[in-house]
Design an enzyme around this catalytic site. Structure first.
Site, short mmCIF file in Angstrom:
data_model
loop_
_atom_site.label_atom_id
_atom_site.label_comp_id
_atom_site.label_asym_id
_atom_site.label_seq_id
_atom_site.Cartn_x
_atom_site.Cartn_y
_atom_site.Cartn_z
N CYS A 129 -10.33 65.12 20.75
CA CYS A 129 -9.67 64.62 21.94
C CYS A 129 -9.36 63.13 21.78
O CYS A 129 -10.26 62.34 21.53
CB CYS A 129 -10.52 64.81 23.19
SG CYS A 129 -9.71 64.15 24.66
N GLY A 252 2.85 73.09 20.90
CA GLY A 252 4.29 73.23 21.10
C GLY A 252 4.82 74.65 21.11
O GLY A 252 6.02 74.87 21.02
C1 LIG Z 1 -3.40 68.65 30.34
C2 LIG Z 1 -4.05 68.94 29.03
C3 LIG Z 1 -5.44 68.94 28.94
C4 LIG Z 1 -6.07 69.21 27.73
N1 LIG Z 1 -7.44 69.25 27.69
C5 LIG Z 1 -8.07 69.62 26.53
C6 LIG Z 1 -9.47 69.79 26.50
O1 LIG Z 1 -10.19 69.61 27.49
N2 LIG Z 1 -10.04 70.17 25.32
C7 LIG Z 1 -9.30 70.41 24.19
O2 LIG Z 1 -9.87 70.80 23.17
N3 LIG Z 1 -7.95 70.26 24.20
C8 LIG Z 1 -7.32 69.87 25.34
N4 LIG Z 1 -5.94 69.75 25.36
C9 LIG Z 1 -5.16 70.02 24.14
C10 LIG Z 1 -4.58 71.44 24.15
O3 LIG Z 1 -5.60 72.40 24.19
C11 LIG Z 1 -3.66 71.68 22.94
O4 LIG Z 1 -4.42 71.55 21.76
C12 LIG Z 1 -2.49 70.71 22.86
O5 LIG Z 1 -2.00 70.40 24.14
C13 LIG Z 1 -1.33 71.22 22.02
O6 LIG Z 1 -0.87 72.48 22.46
P1 LIG Z 1 0.34 72.70 23.53
O7 LIG Z 1 1.55 71.99 23.01
O8 LIG Z 1 0.50 74.18 23.60
O9 LIG Z 1 -0.15 72.13 24.81
C14 LIG Z 1 -5.29 69.45 26.57
C15 LIG Z 1 -3.90 69.43 26.66
C16 LIG Z 1 -3.27 69.18 27.87
C17 LIG Z 1 -1.76 69.17 27.92
#
Ligand SMILES: Cc1cc2nc3c(=O)[nH]c(=O)nc-3n(C[C@H](O)[C@H](O)[C@H](O)COP(=O)(O)O)c2cc1C
Ligand SMILES: Cc1cc2nc3c(=O)[nH]c(=O)nc-3n(C[C@H](O)[C@H](O)[C@H](O)COP(=O)(O)OP(=O)(O)OC[C@H]3O[C@@H](n4cnc5c(N)ncnc54)[C@H](O)[C@@H]3O)c2cc1C
Lengths: 314, 268
Positions: A129, A252
């Site tokens: 994170c 993405g």
């Molecule tokens: C609002 C938000 C909160 C997130 N919180 C976490 C989290 O608590 N723990 C974690 O491992 N990843 C967290 N992520 C990362 C996502 O799980 C993911 O790895 C990242 O957003 C990329 O994928 P996506 O483009 O489908 O969102 C968060 C992402 C977003 C957008």
């Protein structure tokens, strides 16, 4: 109708689409609803050993192209997590991946001990994170030695806590020089699979009327459409080195075509988070249908046949 | 789905109306094309951003009526004309009524503001509006003059201490109106127990009911999951805040508990 089911680390998912951590994952009923919307499984928000405060608002924003967040991983602690898990289990049999986070090294050990008692089948270790840096320093996923050390610690705490059967997935950061060396080190330390990737950056948005950073945390992790260019490449690179490694490809993905592409790069499961911003909570069912249609059009009977397919051509 | 306005836009405050000791209305020269019942997120840089109902959007300006109850809302009250406030939205569902309907609006606290916006639109559709405003005492009654100025709207004031209008709960006034007959639908915004009582009374009288369900919201557009309710598992920022009573009854926590920024439960 293609067979979209996937067996991942010994657990059967009805389809490869999994809710990514940190999106809609606060309550058991909320996660069960994501299954009703068509997901094959869910990932909890990152769980802490003790209550943890997130950042004040604004914590997330986006438009049709990009998304950025710095929520700061708020959580009420393990007691609430156990309660929500029970509610989830009462509503669905679909797999739940327990995502855990710790801050400093001891914190990771403590939460591993706590979730070990909740009967997890798959634990996802969030060491990537980018939004709690002020509190805890650079994510452990940015260091070969620390990522290995925390993986070893969590593995041993799971074993000691009675969860020796639980599989361990480590969630990696794209914000490193070479993600493959980090993958090497956590696999060597006992990881059974990889989740790639967490958010990129961090990035920043400035409000030009007031000349103020918009995110309260100033910086935040970038996700959304363009992240796919990177996540596909990184999953490809990890898979190229580790031939049959179970990978959750995240970053993405928001359409059936995106998901197929990610699977061809080497992912067995697909994590989707920001897709909920682009297409609403119903996105899981929509993407599953798009995958199925693509499979039908292209004579693919089992989705697992396409996993890592691009590697045969490269 | 509209995803263009999910980044705050800073706009200047054009006017501030002091409603009473606790409540101010902020006017901005900016429109998001919001409908009654919808809300925006208001942002004060480096402090916080919170959900606030749209108290008026006439296509060129918007109004927000804010009660000072804590750090963010107190800071809103410190703002002056010419200061910037960030706005994004509109989010959520809206109040609607049939042409020419006879309706009752039940307002507690700042609920009078979004319901005034609704009344303003409803009378344009020929609705006959019974507007019930409840407050602790006479000096805290909101929007009374503006409502009275609407054609076809009648104001019914109730105060807890009896300093103005009906002495007691505004739900008692609603009950009398329902008993008199003819009310087709009830719309409630205010304390959750008030909305619960109002909706139950409407149902018993055979009228439709719509309430505005408020939960702790962070994003406002269905991503963070903080305002997800038990029972349905849906975020109320998307499925609400305005929901028909039949849907609200599926929410297990309605009238019982709500969750804080950690997701922890608190009883009402
Ligand atoms: C609002 C938000 C909160 C997130 N919180 C976490 C989290 O608590 N723990 C974690 O491992 N990843 C967290 N992520 C990362 C996502 O799980 C993911 O790895 C990242 O957003 C990329 O994928 P996506 O483009 O489908 O969102 C968060 C992402 C977003 C957008
Ligand atoms: C859809 C919706 C519409 C609203 N419309 C209005 C309005 O028009 N006028 C108005 O004055 N208030 C409105 N509110 C309530 C307003 O958001 C809170 O009063 C405000 O956030 C309080 O913040 P604070 O820092 O001043 O006080 P705090 O001390 O932080 O909180 C005071 C109270 O507000 C609640 N609250 C705090 N943060 C939030 C949040 N992010 N989401 C929901 N509730 C919160 C707390 O549970 C607590 O009960 C609305 C809330 C929602 C959900």
């Amino acid at each position: 109708m293609a067979d979209l089911s996937v067996e991942f680390l010994g657990v059967k998912f009805e389809n490869p689409l999994v809710l990514a951590s940190g999106i809609l994952g606060i309550t058991g009923d909320g996660m069960a609803r994501v299954i009703e919307h068509g997901a094959g499984g869910v990932t909890t928000k990152s769980l802490w050993a003790k209550e943890h405060k997130g950042h004040p608002n604004p914590t997330m924003m986006g438009n049709e192209h990009w998304f950025i967040n710095a929520v700061g991983i708020p959580d009420a602690g393990p007691e609430k997590a156990a309660e929500e898990l029970a509610r989830y289990r009462a509503k669905t049999d679909a797999p739940m991946i327990f995502n855990i986070v710790g801050g400093m090294m001891e914190g990771f050990g403590e939460i591993a001990e706590k979730v070990a008692g909740m009967g997890p089948k798959i634990v996802e270790l969030n060491i990537s994170c980018p939004n709690v840096k002020d509190e805890f320093g650079k994510p452990m996923a940015c260091s070969i030695s620390k990522s290995a050390e925390v993986t070893r610690l969590v593995r041993s705490k799971l074993d000691e806590g009675g969860a020796a059967d639980a599989k361990l997935v480590v969630k990696l950061s794209p914000n490193v020089e070479n993600i493959v060396t980090i993958a090497d080190s956590v696999i060597e330390a006992g990881a059974d699979g990889i989740c790639a990737i967490n958010t990129l950056g961090p990035g920043m948005v400035i409000d030009i009327e007031t000349a103020q950073p918009v995110l309260h945390n100033k910086f935040g992790g970038i996700s959304g459409h363009m992240l796919k260019l990177l996540s596909v490449a990184l999953v490809y690179q990890i898979r190229a080195k580790h031939k049959d490694l179970p990978i959750i490809g995240t970053g993405g993905i928001s359409t059936g075509r995106d998901a197929i592409e990610m699977m061809m790069a080497g992912a067995s499961l697909i994590g989707m988070g920001t897709a909920v911003h682009f297409r609403g909570p119903e996105v899981f069912g929509k993407v599953a249908k798009e995958m199925n249609d693509w499979c039908d059009e292209n004579g693919v009977e089992k989705i697992t046949d396409i996993i890592g397919k691009v590697h045969a051509n490269t | 789905m509209q995803i263009l306005n999910r980044v705050p836009k800073s706009v200047k405050i054009k006017e501030i109306i002091v409603e009473n000791d606790m409540v101010k209305t902020f006017v901005v020269d900016f429109s998001l094309g919001a409908r009654p019942g919808q809300f925006v997120m208001l942002w004060i840089p480096r402090l916080d951003e919170k959900p606030i109902s749209v108290a008026m959007d006439n296509g060129s300006e918007m109004h927000f009526t804010v009660a000072a109850v804590g750090p963010f809302s107190n800071a809103m009250h410190e703002l002056s004309v010419g200061d910037f406030v960030g706005v994004r939205g509109p989010f959520g569902t809206e109040f609607e009524c049939d042409e020419g309907a006879h309706i009752a609006l039940l307002a507690g606290g700042y609920g009078a503001a979004p319901l005034y916006f609704f009344a303003h639109e409803a009378v344009k559709k020929g609705a006959k509006v019974e507007f019930i405003v409840g407050a602790r005492s006479a000096d805290l009654v909101l929007y009374e003059e503006r409502i009275s100025a609407l054609d076809c709207a009648t104001v019914h004031v109730s105060t807890d201490d009896g300093s103005k209008g009906h002495h007691g709960y505004n739900t008692q006034v609603l009950q009398e109106l329902l008993d008199a007959g003819g009310i087709e639908a009830v719309y409630a915004v205010g304390p959750e127990i008030m909305m619960l009582k109002g909706a139950e009374a409407a149902e018993a009288a055979g009228a439709k009911a719509f309430v505005s369900v408020e939960r702790y919201m962070k994003c406002g557009f269905g991503v963070c999951g903080n305002c997800v309710v038990d029972g349905t598992g849906d975020p109320v920022c998307l499925k609400g805040p305005v929901m028909p009573w039949e849907e609200v009854k599926k929410i297990e926590d309605f009238g019982k508990y709500h969750r804080d920024e950690f997701g922890k439960k608190h009883n009402f």
